[in-house]
Design a protein around this motif. Structure first.
Motif, PDB file in Angstrom:
ATOM      1  N   GLY A 121      -5.957   8.493 -26.491  1.00 34.65           N
ATOM      2  CA  GLY A 121      -6.673   9.627 -27.086  1.00 34.65           C
ATOM      3  C   GLY A 121      -6.725  10.818 -26.142  1.00 34.65           C
ATOM      4  O   GLY A 121      -6.805  10.652 -24.923  1.00 34.65           O
ATOM      5  N   TYR A 122      -6.665  12.003 -26.729  1.00 34.92           N
ATOM      6  CA  TYR A 122      -6.676  13.256 -25.956  1.00 34.92           C
ATOM      7  C   TYR A 122      -5.602  13.269 -24.886  1.00 34.92           C
ATOM      8  O   TYR A 122      -5.681  13.998 -23.912  1.00 34.92           O
ATOM      9  N   LYS A 123      -4.609  12.414 -25.041  1.00 30.19           N
ATOM     10  CA  LYS A 123      -3.434  12.358 -24.167  1.00 30.19           C
ATOM     11  C   LYS A 123      -3.805  12.179 -22.693  1.00 30.19           C
ATOM     12  O   LYS A 123      -3.072  12.574 -21.786  1.00 30.19           O
ATOM     13  N   ASP A 176     -20.603  16.410 -34.595  1.00 31.44           N
ATOM     14  CA  ASP A 176     -19.246  15.881 -34.747  1.00 31.44           C
ATOM     15  C   ASP A 176     -18.570  15.641 -33.407  1.00 31.44           C
ATOM     16  O   ASP A 176     -17.503  15.034 -33.350  1.00 31.44           O
ATOM     17  N   SER A 177     -19.159  16.145 -32.346  1.00 28.92           N
ATOM     18  CA  SER A 177     -18.640  15.815 -31.009  1.00 28.92           C
ATOM     19  C   SER A 177     -19.558  14.778 -30.387  1.00 28.92           C
ATOM     20  O   SER A 177     -20.782  14.831 -30.544  1.00 28.92           O
ATOM     21  N   SER A 178     -18.949  13.866 -29.653  1.00 30.35           N
ATOM     22  CA  SER A 178     -19.730  12.810 -28.994  1.00 30.35           C
ATOM     23  C   SER A 178     -20.561  13.378 -27.840  1.00 30.35           C
ATOM     24  O   SER A 178     -21.331  12.660 -27.218  1.00 30.35           O
ATOM     25  N   LEU A 179     -20.398  14.658 -27.546  1.00 28.24           N
ATOM     26  CA  LEU A 179     -21.132  15.266 -26.439  1.00 28.24           C
ATOM     27  C   LEU A 179     -22.479  15.826 -26.884  1.00 28.24           C
ATOM     28  O   LEU A 179     -23.173  16.466 -26.103  1.00 28.24           O
ATOM     29  N   SER A 180     -22.832  15.616 -28.127  1.00 28.39           N
ATOM     30  CA  SER A 180     -23.941  16.381 -28.684  1.00 28.39           C
ATOM     31  C   SER A 180     -25.294  15.673 -28.668  1.00 28.39           C
ATOM     32  O   SER A 180     -26.285  16.225 -28.204  1.00 28.39           O
ATOM     33  N   ASP A 235     -19.813  24.868 -28.882  1.00 31.20           N
ATOM     34  CA  ASP A 235     -19.684  24.573 -30.316  1.00 31.20           C
ATOM     35  C   ASP A 235     -18.315  25.031 -30.799  1.00 31.20           C
ATOM     36  O   ASP A 235     -18.087  26.219 -31.044  1.00 31.20           O
ATOM     37  N   GLU A 236     -17.414  24.096 -30.974  1.00 30.07           N
ATOM     38  CA  GLU A 236     -16.038  24.459 -31.321  1.00 30.07           C
ATOM     39  C   GLU A 236     -15.859  24.788 -32.803  1.00 30.07           C
ATOM     40  O   GLU A 236     -14.745  25.075 -33.234  1.00 30.07           O
ATOM     41  N   TYR A 237     -16.942  24.707 -33.586  1.00 31.44           N
ATOM     42  CA  TYR A 237     -16.831  25.148 -34.981  1.00 31.44           C
ATOM     43  C   TYR A 237     -17.083  26.649 -35.114  1.00 31.44           C
ATOM     44  O   TYR A 237     -17.073  27.181 -36.215  1.00 31.44           O
ATOM     45  N   LYS A 253     -20.717  22.197 -34.387  1.00 35.66           N
ATOM     46  CA  LYS A 253     -20.113  20.881 -34.142  1.00 35.66           C
ATOM     47  C   LYS A 253     -20.993  20.107 -33.155  1.00 35.66           C
ATOM     48  O   LYS A 253     -21.144  18.896 -33.240  1.00 35.66           O
ATOM     49  N   GLN A 254     -21.532  20.822 -32.169  1.00 33.24           N
ATOM     50  CA  GLN A 254     -22.244  20.158 -31.060  1.00 33.24           C
ATOM     51  C   GLN A 254     -23.217  21.126 -30.420  1.00 33.24           C
ATOM     52  O   GLN A 254     -23.205  22.318 -30.710  1.00 33.24           O
ATOM     53  N   ALA A 255     -24.019  20.573 -29.510  1.00 28.88           N
ATOM     54  CA  ALA A 255     -25.024  21.378 -28.810  1.00 28.88           C
ATOM     55  C   ALA A 255     -24.394  22.618 -28.193  1.00 28.88           C
ATOM     56  O   ALA A 255     -23.362  22.534 -27.531  1.00 28.88           O
ATOM     57  N   GLY A 284     -10.084  11.467 -17.418  1.00 32.29           N
ATOM     58  CA  GLY A 284      -9.729  11.939 -18.756  1.00 32.29           C
ATOM     59  C   GLY A 284     -10.867  11.691 -19.741  1.00 32.29           C
ATOM     60  O   GLY A 284     -11.750  10.871 -19.485  1.00 32.29           O
ATOM     61  N   ALA A 285     -10.802  12.386 -20.879  1.00 35.78           N
ATOM     62  CA  ALA A 285     -11.887  12.279 -21.865  1.00 35.78           C
ATOM     63  C   ALA A 285     -11.998  10.876 -22.455  1.00 35.78           C
ATOM     64  O   ALA A 285     -13.012  10.537 -23.061  1.00 35.78           O
ATOM     65  N   LYS A 286     -10.970  10.058 -22.273  1.00 37.48           N
ATOM     66  CA  LYS A 286     -11.016   8.672 -22.746  1.00 37.48           C
ATOM     67  C   LYS A 286     -10.909   7.711 -21.562  1.00 37.48           C
ATOM     68  O   LYS A 286     -10.531   6.544 -21.743  1.00 37.48           O
ATOM     69  N   ILE A 340      -8.019  15.930 -19.041  1.00 45.09           N
ATOM     70  CA  ILE A 340      -9.319  16.120 -18.382  1.00 45.09           C
ATOM     71  C   ILE A 340      -9.961  17.402 -18.921  1.00 45.09           C
ATOM     72  O   ILE A 340      -9.309  18.446 -18.959  1.00 45.09           O
ATOM     73  N   PHE A 341     -11.213  17.308 -19.339  1.00 47.89           N
ATOM     74  CA  PHE A 341     -11.949  18.436 -19.932  1.00 47.89           C
ATOM     75  C   PHE A 341     -13.179  18.754 -19.075  1.00 47.89           C
ATOM     76  O   PHE A 341     -13.404  18.123 -18.057  1.00 47.89           O
ATOM     77  N   TRP A 342     -14.036  19.647 -19.595  1.00 49.67           N
ATOM     78  CA  TRP A 342     -15.330  19.928 -18.942  1.00 49.67           C
ATOM     79  C   TRP A 342     -16.231  18.706 -18.963  1.00 49.67           C
ATOM     80  O   TRP A 342     -17.187  18.624 -18.207  1.00 49.67           O
ATOM     81  N   ASP A 343     -15.891  17.737 -19.809  1.00 45.03           N
ATOM     82  CA  ASP A 343     -16.646  16.484 -19.885  1.00 45.03           C
ATOM     83  C   ASP A 343     -16.887  15.922 -18.481  1.00 45.03           C
ATOM     84  O   ASP A 343     -17.951  15.380 -18.190  1.00 45.03           O
ATOM     85  N   THR A 344     -15.872  16.037 -17.629  1.00 40.95           N
ATOM     86  CA  THR A 344     -15.954  15.419 -16.306  1.00 40.95           C
ATOM     87  C   THR A 344     -17.047  16.061 -15.454  1.00 40.95           C
ATOM     88  O   THR A 344     -17.902  15.368 -14.911  1.00 40.95           O
TER      89      THR A 344
HETATM   90  C1  BGC Z   1     -15.431  18.547 -27.976  1.00 44.41           C
HETATM   91  C2  BGC Z   1     -15.290  19.119 -26.587  1.00 44.41           C
HETATM   92  C3  BGC Z   1     -14.864  18.012 -25.639  1.00 44.41           C
HETATM   93  C4  BGC Z   1     -13.610  17.304 -26.132  1.00 44.41           C
HETATM   94  C5  BGC Z   1     -13.231  16.122 -25.276  1.00 44.41           C
HETATM   95  C6  BGC Z   1     -14.139  17.871 -28.379  1.00 44.41           C
HETATM   96  O1  BGC Z   1     -14.274  17.287 -29.638  1.00 44.41           O
HETATM   97  O2  BGC Z   1     -15.746  19.557 -28.907  1.00 44.41           O
HETATM   98  O3  BGC Z   1     -16.510  19.669 -26.170  1.00 44.41           O
HETATM   99  O4  BGC Z   1     -14.625  18.545 -24.383  1.00 44.41           O
HETATM  100  O5  BGC Z   1     -13.846  16.842 -27.439  1.00 44.41           O
HETATM  101  O6  BGC Z   1     -14.226  15.164 -25.287  1.00 44.41           O
END
Ligand code: BGC
Length: 753
Positions: free
Chosen positions: A330-332, A611-615, A476-478, A577-579, A322-324, A335-339
């Protein structure tokens, strides 16, 4: 080798409770336990999570990782006064998590309101050897008076996910006046957790023990009298297990009691050393050691690898990360593309079998992805933007409510953030290139590549003979609902090209499908760099106005721009928001040369809030790839601060898992410049001036390598023959070899931007 770092908390401050509960959380991929204090504080959020145990509290709510009954808490009374560090006087306090072993230790000297002094130590670890086992030990010593101590502890099933209760208490029992056991079943009966606990007390004269079960709390109360200088010790052994889909065996209760007895017989210290040995194996295969002007660089690397081990469910291919991780709600727990993009690469080069398993998770959930594609009118597999155990779409339908209007906005990611499909395909190829695992590629790999490629074939829209991807959200989710997001188009193209390539190589695809793949590849629109090298993020991006982002960048991560502008307004400006294009250049590094990298970094970074920790870390890696080592280092260090920095609430609801993966990525792929380019391993280092040495193990195509970089030099150790591309030179290594290599960081880099 340098000693593995620790994380210390030198002051007791309730503002920091949840941050430290996250940072110091215990985990072994099966279980995660937040580092909350034994005593109860209203400010701290307890948390215990089992990988894969998700549940929906009601039809209105999304499914989430269940926050389990608490086992950490202990209610301690001394001479009738409740031990709580907010009352009386705190004369000494120190808490430390040792990353080497996952041991959390706290030492406190406390003076009660009536002036009596006590030393309290508590220790705990989650076994890395026996995945269900959590051990705690507390010791209380009065300094200057006779004291009556009582400790009540057991299982507290009043725990919820922010008020949402997922579990029914179906059984509670005390066996042989010693072991407490509770069974908790999700309300829909999709899963069960069983907690079995034994507490052993040591003191003479003997402790009086009694048990109670009330209001979802099953407790053992241990009481004794202590003379000044005498110590009361309580060891608590908890076995926490889960079963999904009615699979709990009849003898489960007996088996865990027997295991619990065996653990107790071995004792805390022996169990700890078993776990320590298992941790050691992880460090041997993963540790990155750095000599840096900044001591905290090593700590950031150790922190990141500690949490990578803690979050990865290596025991179970039906779970992913999971993302956390397993550190918070957080994020319940989704699992995202983060993995695939931020975490899997770390495993790929440290324990490739774990990377394989993470891909198997997606493969096992192909049916859900195909169903989502079908429901949305597409072919192939459309993986859910957020997923849990089943691979169904778990993204909440609604975003947070606007409390001024009472309105909610729909979360668009599940509808249009489709790049995840290609990210999974990218990870499949990366896995194959790094391992040459033909058996995987012939089955799971090709299934994933073909079904994801099939999705893109059906997702494209024909415009004047070309194929375009409309109404998407890139990384970029913005910037939502745009046409031809460069990242998505290029990654989709890569996905289709790889299905074509491996289909032919494994002679598996039929002619009609191959023809469709070829047609897509011939016609997909790939936005080209302008004469100045900049690639348009999407069709309309350049036509939008810009905004001075300085103040929002100063509070990166807080999404403060959304307090001043609505999402719709942000969407109509050049605000990232991010790269996004930078993310593309990171993912497919062979596409463009250094000039394009520089042009895009210079264009997009000022427009990116991070604004995203992935950036940040990704910007850092791309900066390192264009030999801007000092800029890269700045981004990398800022990335390390996302969780470890001094903002007290930055990770209250869980660690930023992707950001911790990115700490490793930045060191290995960025500064050391060790990057797989298709099936070649390239090494183009760009060490920052602060780093005088960095060394790490690295798995590549069945070989175990160790790289050691010092300014101007790289030493490579390989357990067999391997071919590398070292700053453009092809070299063969078998055993130990040293190379001189000019690169930034050898005192020549002027770039401090
Ligand atoms: C980011 C996504 C990311 C998600 C979970 C969002 O804020 O924009 O890219 O997958 O957080 O970390």
């Amino acid at each position: 080798m340098k000693e593995i770092s620790s994380l210390a908390e030198a002051h007791f401050d309730p503002h920091w409770h949840n941050k430290y509960a996250t940072l110091m959380a215990a985990g072994n991929g099966y279980l995660g336990i937040r580092a909350t204090h034994e005593e109860a504080y209203t400010t701290q959020t307890r948390g215990m999570f089992l990988a894969g145990l998700y549940h929906r509290a009601s039809e209105e709510e999304p499914r989430e990782l269940v926050n389990l009954p608490d086992v950490v808490g202990m209610h301690i009374e001394i001479n009738g006064e409740i031990l709580i560090l907010l009352s009386g006087k705190l004369l000494a306090y120190r808490r430390e998590l040792r990353f080497a072993t996952g041991e959390l230790r706290r030492e406190v000297i406390w003076e009660s309101t009536s002036g009596q002094r006590y030393t309290l130590t508590s220790e705990r670890f989650l076994s890395q050897h026996h995945q269900a086992l959590f051990c705690q030990r507390i010791a209380i010593t009065p300094h200057n008076c006779e004291s009556r101590i009582t400790v009540s502890t057991g299982i507290d099933a009043t725990q919820t996910n922010a008020g949402r209760q997922h579990l029914d208490e179906t059984e509670v029992r005390v066996f042989a006046q010693q072991a407490m056991q509770g069974v908790y079943r999700t309300r829909t009966r999709s899963g069960e957790a069983q907690v079995a606990i034994t507490c052993a007390c040591q003191v003479s004269p003997a402790t009086q023990v009694s048990f109670s079960a009330k209001n979802r709390q099953l407790l053992q109360r241990s009481a004794c009298m202590l003379q000044a200088g005498q110590t009361f010790t309580l060891e608590k052994y908890s076995l926490i297990e889960r079963w999904l889909d009615d699979e709990r065996p009849n003898a489960a209760s007996q088996t865990s009691l027997a295991q619990l007895n065996a653990c107790m017989a071995r004792g805390y210290d022996a169990l700890f050393s078993e776990s320590e040995t298992a941790w050691q194996a992880w460090w041997d295969k993963s540790r990155v050691t750095v000599q840096s002007e900044n001591e905290d660089d090593q700590r950031a690397l150790d922190f990141s690898l500690y949490h990578l081990a803690a979050m990865t469910p290596v025991h179970d291919e039906r779970s992913s990360i999971g993302a956390k991780g397993l550190t918070g709600e957080g994020y319940k727990g989704h699992i995202f593309w983060d993995t695939e993009v931020f975490l899997l690469p770390v495993h790929l080069h440290t324990q490739p079998e774990a990377a394989r398993q993470l891909l198997r998770y997606r493969w096992l959930n192909l049916a859900g992805a195909k169903e989502k594609a079908r429901q949305n009118g597409f072919e192939g597999a459309l993986f859910p933007w957020e997923s849990g155990r089943t691979g169904e779409e778990e993204t909440p339908v609604w975003a947070a409510i606007n409390i001024r209007t009472g309105l909610r906005q729909k979360v668009a990611s599940a509808l249009a953030e489709h790049h995840l499909v290609a990210d999974i395909a990218w990870a499949v190829v990366a896995y194959y290139q790094a391992t040459g695992d033909n058996a995987f590629m012939a089955r799971e790999g090709l299934d994933l590549l073909n079904e994801t490629a099939r999705f893109w074939l059906s997702r494209a829209t024909e415009v004047e003979g070309a194929l375009e991807l409309h109404d998407v959200i890139g990384p970029d989710e913005y910037t939502e609902h745009v046409n031809n997001n460069a990242y998505t188009n290029y990654l989709a193209c890569y996905n289709v090209a790889m299905a074509r390539h491996f289909g032919r190589r494994f002679a598996q695809n039929d002619e009609a499908f191959i023809k469709r793949l070829d047609d897509f590849l011939a016609r997909i629109r790939l936005p080209q760099p302008r004469p100045d090298g900049v690639i348009a993020q999407d069709d309309t991006f350049f036509s939008k106005p810009t905004l001075d982002l300085a103040r929002y960048k100063a509070s990166a991560g807080s999404q403060s721009i959304l307090l001043d502008y609505s999402r719709a307004e942000v969407n109509e400006m050049q605000i990232l928001k991010q790269a996004d294009v930078i993310m593309l250049l990171y993912m497919l590094p062979w596409l463009y040369d250094e000039q394009v990298l520089r042009a895009n970094l210079d264009y997009y970074e000022p427009r990116t809030i991070h604004d995203s920790s992935l950036s940040k870390a990704i910007h850092g890696i791309v900066a390192a790839r264009c030999q801007r080592a000092e800029l890269a280092y700045r981004f990398w260090r800022e990335g390390c601060q996302i969780d470890l920095g001094d903002e007290p609430h930055s990770c209250d609801d869980g660690i930023h898992a992707a950001a911790s993966g990115a700490v490793w990525l930045g060191a290995v792929q960025g500064f050391a410049g060790v990057v797989a380019l298709r099936d070649e391993l390239h090494v183009n280092p760009a060490l920052p001036e602060a780093w005088t040495r960095v060394t790490f193990p690295y798995c590549w195509q069945g070989r175990k390598l160790r790289f050691t970089f010092t300014p101007g030099q790289v030493a490579i150790l390989s357990d067999g023959p391997v071919t590398l591309h070292l700053s453009g030179r092809v070299v063969e290594v078998n055993g130990q070899a040293d190379f001189f290599i000019p690169f930034a960081g050898s005192g020549t880099s002027q770039e401090g931007k």
